[in-house]
Design an enzyme around this catalytic site. Structure first.
Site, short mmCIF file in Angstrom:
data_model
loop_
_atom_site.label_atom_id
_atom_site.label_comp_id
_atom_site.label_asym_id
_atom_site.label_seq_id
_atom_site.Cartn_x
_atom_site.Cartn_y
_atom_site.Cartn_z
N TYR A 23 0.79 -1.23 0.00
CA TYR A 23 0.00 0.00 0.00
C TYR A 23 0.83 1.29 0.00
O TYR A 23 0.27 2.37 -0.09
CB TYR A 23 -0.96 0.00 1.19
CG TYR A 23 -1.90 -1.17 1.16
CD1 TYR A 23 -2.91 -1.25 0.21
CD2 TYR A 23 -1.78 -2.22 2.07
CE1 TYR A 23 -3.77 -2.33 0.15
CE2 TYR A 23 -2.65 -3.30 2.03
CZ TYR A 23 -3.64 -3.35 1.07
OH TYR A 23 -4.49 -4.43 1.02
N HIS A 101 -8.04 2.19 -6.01
CA HIS A 101 -7.35 1.17 -5.21
C HIS A 101 -5.85 1.40 -5.33
O HIS A 101 -5.33 1.57 -6.43
CB HIS A 101 -7.70 -0.24 -5.68
CG HIS A 101 -9.14 -0.55 -5.51
ND1 HIS A 101 -9.69 -0.85 -4.29
CD2 HIS A 101 -10.16 -0.56 -6.41
CE1 HIS A 101 -10.99 -1.04 -4.44
NE2 HIS A 101 -11.30 -0.86 -5.71
#
Length: 146
Positions: A23, A101
């Site tokens: 991430y 995302h």
């Protein structure tokens, strides 16, 4: 100035700490600050909301139904793959919606390959890390300026 709502779902408050190899190292606060700076010259007003609770996200979207924003950027996190109620709430908004995302959900575990939102959003940006939010902001600005 048109209002853009940036909505983040579960676990995104842990960015920078949670699996930075997947991430990235940007915190959600840093992403929000960078987006605010990027929105200023575009003459867009941003409003941020994050919750780890599905119902809180749905309630927040319900509050927008009567006075829809110009656009929505949403990273629903894991609710992407499971939340029919979040999908149903977003359908009520008539404005452009961009699903973001950080990781490429199509290169991850098979259960992440299905987005329950993909057919109701204007577009989807996946796999570009924190820059995906900037891409979404740019796309909404282009859409609103056309």
């Amino acid at each position: 100035m048109p209002d853009i709502f940036v909505i983040n779902g579960p676990n995104l408050n842990m960015l920078g700490k949670r699996e930075p190899g997947i991430y990235g190292s940007h915190t959600l606060d840093k992403i929000n600050r960078e987006l605010t700076a990027a929105a200023e010259p575009l003459r867009l007003s941003l409003y941020f909301f994050q919750s780890n609770h599905e119902g809180a996200l749905v309630d927040h979207i319900h509050q927008m139904v009567d006075q829809p924003p110009a656009g929505v950027i949403i990273n629903p996190g894991g609710l992407t793959h499971t939340s029919v109620v979040l999908r149903d709430a977003l359908v009520m908004l008539s404005c452009p919606k961009v699903e973001v995302h950080l990781s490429n959900i199509y290169k991850r575990e098979p259960f992440r390959h299905k987005s329950l939102l993909s057919d109701i959003v204007t577009g989807q940006i996946t796999g570009f890390g924190h820059f995906g939010y900037h891409m979404a902001l740019s796309a909404l600005h282009h859409r609103l300026s056309s």
